[in-house]
Design a protein around this motif. Structure first.
Motif, PDB file in Angstrom:
ATOM      1  N   LEU A 526      67.669 -67.587 -92.693  1.00  0.00           N
ATOM      2  CA  LEU A 526      67.023 -66.312 -92.421  1.00  0.00           C
ATOM      3  C   LEU A 526      66.987 -66.024 -90.928  1.00  0.00           C
ATOM      4  N   GLU A 527      66.688 -67.041 -90.125  1.00  0.00           N
ATOM      5  CA  GLU A 527      66.652 -66.834 -88.675  1.00  0.00           C
ATOM      6  C   GLU A 527      68.037 -66.510 -88.124  1.00  0.00           C
ATOM      7  N   LYS A 530      68.817 -62.976 -89.004  1.00  0.00           N
ATOM      8  CA  LYS A 530      68.035 -62.041 -88.190  1.00  0.00           C
ATOM      9  C   LYS A 530      68.679 -61.844 -86.819  1.00  0.00           C
ATOM     10  N   GLU A 535      65.860 -57.859 -87.386  1.00  0.00           N
ATOM     11  CA  GLU A 535      64.702 -58.269 -88.171  1.00  0.00           C
ATOM     12  C   GLU A 535      64.291 -57.236 -89.207  1.00  0.00           C
ATOM     13  N   SER A 536      64.543 -55.974 -88.944  1.00  0.00           N
ATOM     14  CA  SER A 536      64.057 -54.938 -89.860  1.00  0.00           C
ATOM     15  C   SER A 536      64.669 -55.068 -91.248  1.00  0.00           C
ATOM     16  N   LEU A 538      65.555 -57.762 -92.696  1.00  0.00           N
ATOM     17  CA  LEU A 538      65.202 -59.027 -93.339  1.00  0.00           C
ATOM     18  C   LEU A 538      63.698 -59.250 -93.418  1.00  0.00           C
ATOM     19  N   HIS A 539      62.928 -58.202 -93.159  1.00  0.00           N
ATOM     20  CA  HIS A 539      61.473 -58.347 -93.224  1.00  0.00           C
ATOM     21  C   HIS A 539      61.031 -58.705 -94.642  1.00  0.00           C
ATOM     22  N   GLU A 542      61.290 -62.379 -95.354  1.00  0.00           N
ATOM     23  CA  GLU A 542      60.195 -63.172 -94.770  1.00  0.00           C
ATOM     24  C   GLU A 542      58.966 -63.134 -95.667  1.00  0.00           C
TER      25      GLU A 542
END
Length: 802
Positions: A526-527, A530, A535-536, A538-539, A542
């Protein structure tokens, strides 16, 4: 009075060619004969006429006697099927059945021609001696008195009467010569036991080793070459056949030494072989009058030097064609095949073969991987390997774009492409996408590359010359110069949102199906995502990972001694999800038995007591159930899906069920229910006694023998289906929100083109915070409405169906 008969007899003694006998010169002529003829020619003033007469007779003798006799040696030697049946001389030479016979006949013909040539060459010194000086005007006008006059006349007559099959005859002669010349190199490469070697045939002459006659044949060849050189015929008469034969040998050598070997460079070896073998052989042919040790590269005759330029070019071209023909295998073997790619890069610097490379590689890829028999993951593996290999060959990105365009078009048509790409990004596999993701390089969008191009204009480079501009997308090659592999894979669809939606679906499936969930690996992936995609996008992922962590904590709290529900029959561990952040679940249902549903209600009450104003809505069809089955003398422990557990649970109350009754009580469609029942049939617990009627087997069935080798894992995989709706289904559902607005627009405006509909919907979406979509996605949505007869598409505009 002059005796003309005696005078003519003396003339014929000096010049037998005037008597019709061009090839016979009896010994030296007495000085008195020369003096007698000289006095009479001076007295009659016929020197010019006599010189011209000798000149004409020599030309006639060459044209009518020497040349026809030479060509007569080769009549009927070449089989009829080879006369004009081959456009390539090399193929005709290779197809000759008896090259040794042609070899012998060629030597005999050259010997006879050389004998007649030597006799004619004695005419010039006798004519000079007769007249007295070579500088007299009469002799300067005579062709045979010019330098190489007889040689040129002989050459012109031979070429004028040249039969179409003669190149094949010359090729056969030099084919044998090449075998003799390269015998030493063949023996050096051979690794044959000495006892066996004595029983083999000689490589050069094809006789037994004990009866080898290579030295004698080599002597004959050298003598023949010397004769041809003396007559100035080596280049003009044999050049075409030599070129065809050498090209054949170069092609054979490349096929024998380079075919299928990609882990080492071959160009240096080929250049050495061309210099040491081919050029040395040509120097042996054209420079036989010199000692071999005295011949240097600068001293080599002009024909040899011109041959070297042509043959070096041909060697590079043939080798490049060979590598291009195997480039699909080179792509698959990358990076082990880098030496072969480096060789091809050197060849392409000398020879422009970009168009040939693109056409050959496109057709090869289409034939090998772009068909239904190849699974999507293998196509992606080939696509990624092609990107790496072609980028190493050509860093401009032009060839890469032209070659991989059909792959992208084909992958775009496959339904599972996005899922396979996302799987490759997050799991180790053959595509190496996970390794590319681990590099952590930021994605380079087209805007960034364009800005960099204008800021770095001094280093701007145009696209390579000779590429069809109609095939290239505008400015796309400049983007591809800077785009990395993952960017190009994502560019198949041109939408990062689609890939991230599919990643969210896959992640949800893993979280719901894997009991031993590896949170560290998911967080790492995930990191990395991102970093590349922002990040938007993959929010939601999270939040999904946080839901898993929170669910473990809630389960631990509820299962504590102080909070455990009373009279609990079995433990329940739940995954509590935040519905607005998770993908949409597929629309399946399952009615739980009353006893089990009671346990779920107890868990819900415990959760409400812990969370206060929150409650749970159970998705009973998703999850895993640990069950223990006791039937007869058998005991089985299994981990199955809730649907399978509920099916077998009902059989403990009633040993026989009809498909319709079981479907009614479980709320599972009959088609899906029959598929689930086959799982228990495979395990020998249930049997379909009559069509549509299933019975519990108290004793182990004999029919189970065919399923004994089936492991529980393999059987369970048949039931592993995604609990999530597919990305395309979710996209359709999102676009369905706009359907009422589309109906309103078309009601008011009657008809609208797709670009205007898209602009107005984008305006609405930007104000209301709705989903974004491309014009292509809208087009697919509208076309589906056309197929459902809700819209009409005509003349490029959409309108409501009446």
């Amino acid at each position: 009075m002059c005796d003309f008969a005696a005078l003519w007899a003396d003339v014929v003694k000096i010049f037998p060619v005037l008597g019709g006998v061009p090839a016979v010169f009896a010994g030296p002529v007495d000085e008195k004969v020369f003096e007698n003829v000289r006095q009479h020619l001076t007295m009659f003033g016929g020197i010019d006429t006599f010189a011209a007469l000798v000149d004409l007779e020599i030309q006639s003798s060459i044209r009518k006697v020497l040349v026809p006799k030479f060509w007569k040696h080769f009549h009927g030697l070449v089989p009829p099927e080879l006369q004009g049946g081959f456009s390539d001389q090399a193929l005709a030479i290779e197809a000759l059945p008896d090259k040794n016979r042609l070899f012998t006949q060629f030597i005999e013909a050259v010997n006879e021609l050389h004998e007649g040539f030597q006799n004619l060459m004695q005419v010039k010194p006798r004519l000079i001696y007769l007249i007295g000086s070579e500088e007299k005007p009469a002799l300067r006008t005579v062709k045979l008195m010019r330098e190489d006059g007889i040689k040129n006349c002989l050459r012109d007559c031979l070429l004028a009467q040249l039969p179409p099959t003669f190149s094949v005859v010359v090729g056969a002669f030099y084919w044998v010569h090449f075998k003799l010349f390269t015998k030493a190199s063949h023996l050096a490469l051979a690794t044959v036991d000495s006892d066996v070697f004595d029983e083999l045939l000689c490589v050069g002459c094809n006789f037994d080793v004990e009866q080898c006659c290579c030295e004698k044949l080599t002597e004959m060849v050298n003598k023949t070459n010397t004769m041809l050189f003396e007559m100035n015929l080596t280049d003009r008469l044999t050049g075409s056949a030599l070129t065809a034969l050498i090209k054949l040998k170069i092609k054979e050598h490349i096929n024998d030494t380079c075919m299928g070997i990609f882990d080492r460079s071959h160009l240096k070896q080929l250049e050495t072989w061309l210099s040491d073998v081919i050029m040395s052989w040509l120097e042996n042919i054209f420079s036989e009058w010199k000692a071999k040790d005295c011949i240097t590269e600068d001293d080599a005759p002009a024909p040899v030097q011109s041959f070297k330029v042509k043959l070096t070019y041909y060697m590079y071209e043939t080798f490049a064609q060979s590598v291009i023909g195997q480039f699909f295998s080179i792509i698959i073997d990358y990076p082990d095949s880098i030496p072969a790619i480096d060789d091809l890069k050197i060849c392409m610097e000398k020879i422009d073969m970009r168009i040939y490379l693109t056409e050959s590689l496109r057709s090869s890829l289409e034939a090998r991987i772009l068909h239904p028999g190849v699974n999507t993951m293998d196509i992606l593996t080939g696509y990624v390997a092609a990107i790496k290999a072609i980028r190493h060959l050509d860093n401009t990105g032009v060839i890469l774009e032209m070659v991989t365009a059909p792959i992208k078009d084909y992958l775009r048509k496959r339904n599972d492409t996005v899922r396979r790409v996302v799987t490759g990004l997050t799991e180790e596999g053959p595509t190496d996408l996970s390794e590319e993701l681990a590099k952590g390089e930021a994605i380079k969008d087209g805007k960034d590359s364009g800005a960099d191009e204008f800021s770095n204009w001094e280093n701007w480079e145009p696209d390579p010359f000779g590429i069809d501009a109609s095939v290239m997308q505008y400015n796309s090659s400049r983007k591809m110069r800077s785009a990395d592999i993952i960017s190009m894979v994502v560019d198949i669809y041109g939408s990062k949102e689609l890939f991230m939606t599919e990643y969210r679906n896959l992640m949800a499936d893993r979280l719901l199906s894997q009991l031993d969930f590896n949170s560290e690996k998911e967080i790492r992936n995930l990191e990395l995502l991102k970093i590349r995609f922002g990040e938007s996008l993959l929010h939601s992922c999270e939040v999904m990972l946080k839901d898993v962590t929170d669910s473990k904590r809630i389960n631990a709290h509820i299962h504590g001694e102080s909070n455990r529900p009373e009279n609990q029959q079995f433990d329940i561990s739940s995954l509590i999800v935040s519905a607005q952040f998770w993908p949409s679940f597929n629309k399946e249902s399952l009615q739980l038995p009353e006893e089990i549903e009671t346990e779920f209600k107890k868990y819900t009450k415990a959760y409400e007591a812990y969370k206060g104003n929150r409650t749970l809505n159970w998705r009973t069809v998703t999850g895993r159930v640990n069950i223990e089955i006791e039937i007869g003398d058998r005991t089985m422990e299994m981990v199955v899906s809730p649907t399978l557990a509920v099916i077998i649970y009902h059989f403990q109350d009633k040993s026989e069920w009809t498909l319709e009754d079981l479907s009614t009580i479980t709320k599972v469609p009959q088609s899906a229910l029959r598929r689930r029942l086959s799982f228990w049939q495979n395990h020998g617990l249930i049997s379909e006694t009559t069509p549509g009627v299933f019975t519990l087997l108290e004793k182990e069935s004999e029919e189970k023998s065919q399923f004994e080798e089936m492991s529980l894992t393999e059987a369970d995989e048949e039931d592993l289906e995604s609990a999530m709706a597919s990305a395309s289904d979710q996209r359709e559902e999102e676009l369905q929100v706009f359907w009422s607005y589309i109906v309103g627009m078309l009601t008011n405006l009657d008809s609208m083109p797709i670009d205007r509909i898209h602009q107005m919907l984008k305006l609405f979406a930007s104000h209301s915070g709705g989903v974004e979509f491309t014009q292509d996605e809208l087009k697919h949505f509208l076309q589906r409405k056309v197929r459902e007869h809700k819209l009409i598409f005509s003349g490029g505009v959409y309108q409501l169906a009446k």
